[in-house]
Design a protein around this motif. Sequence first.
Motif, PDB file in Angstrom:
ATOM      1  N   VAL A 188       0.789  -1.142  -0.030  1.00 61.03           N
ATOM      2  CA  VAL A 188      -0.077  -0.003  -0.002  1.00 61.03           C
ATOM      3  C   VAL A 188       1.053   1.312   0.212  1.00 61.03           C
ATOM      4  O   VAL A 188       1.680   1.549   0.814  1.00 61.03           O
ATOM      5  N   THR A 196      -6.682   2.635  -0.278  1.00 66.67           N
ATOM      6  CA  THR A 196      -6.529   1.441  -1.005  1.00 66.67           C
ATOM      7  C   THR A 196      -7.348   0.508  -0.783  1.00 66.67           C
ATOM      8  O   THR A 196      -7.545   0.130   0.351  1.00 66.67           O
ATOM      9  N   GLU A 209      -6.376   1.759  -6.257  1.00 66.02           N
ATOM     10  CA  GLU A 209      -5.410   2.662  -5.493  1.00 66.02           C
ATOM     11  C   GLU A 209      -6.095   4.070  -5.500  1.00 66.02           C
ATOM     12  O   GLU A 209      -6.467   4.496  -6.641  1.00 66.02           O
ATOM     13  N   ARG A 222      -7.649  -4.604  -7.104  1.00 64.97           N
ATOM     14  CA  ARG A 222      -7.067  -3.538  -6.412  1.00 64.97           C
ATOM     15  C   ARG A 222      -7.265  -2.343  -6.820  1.00 64.97           C
ATOM     16  O   ARG A 222      -7.212  -1.957  -7.980  1.00 64.97           O
TER      17      ARG A 222
END
Length: 141
Positions: A106, A111, A126, A124
């Motif tokens: 991270v 995140t 971000e 994922r």
Amino acid sequence: MTVGTAVAVLVGVLALATGLGLLLRHRTGRARSAGTAASTRPDADGLALDTGYGTAATFVQFSTPTCARCPATRRQLAVVADQHEGVRRIEVDLAEHPELARRFDVMQTPTVLLLDADRSVHTRFEAHPAHRSSSQPSTPS
């Protein structure tokens, strides 16, 4: 240094900064797959009690107390989790658990990891997940 050289250096620096800014802007808030092979996808066991995970999917939000975008992300994920049966949301404060920042790579908050039913990282995000006006984020089936 001549004026022409100084102008050329300035233009080069501006072009490089613009290119890096556009790349960062393109990547921020976009979903990235965690890979297709189960062996390449990290698992998220131990982030919460067993009852904290969803039976279908789990959102894991990594936050910090000073994160300006984290409250909006928290609300957005709560709405999505409430709309889908078997989907839960876990929030991890990285100020209290800095080792998890290293474990899950991270680099910025928020995140968000989307875990499948097996607690493997499926997707994922971000920074703040990109807002999609025409559809909701999908959960793994």
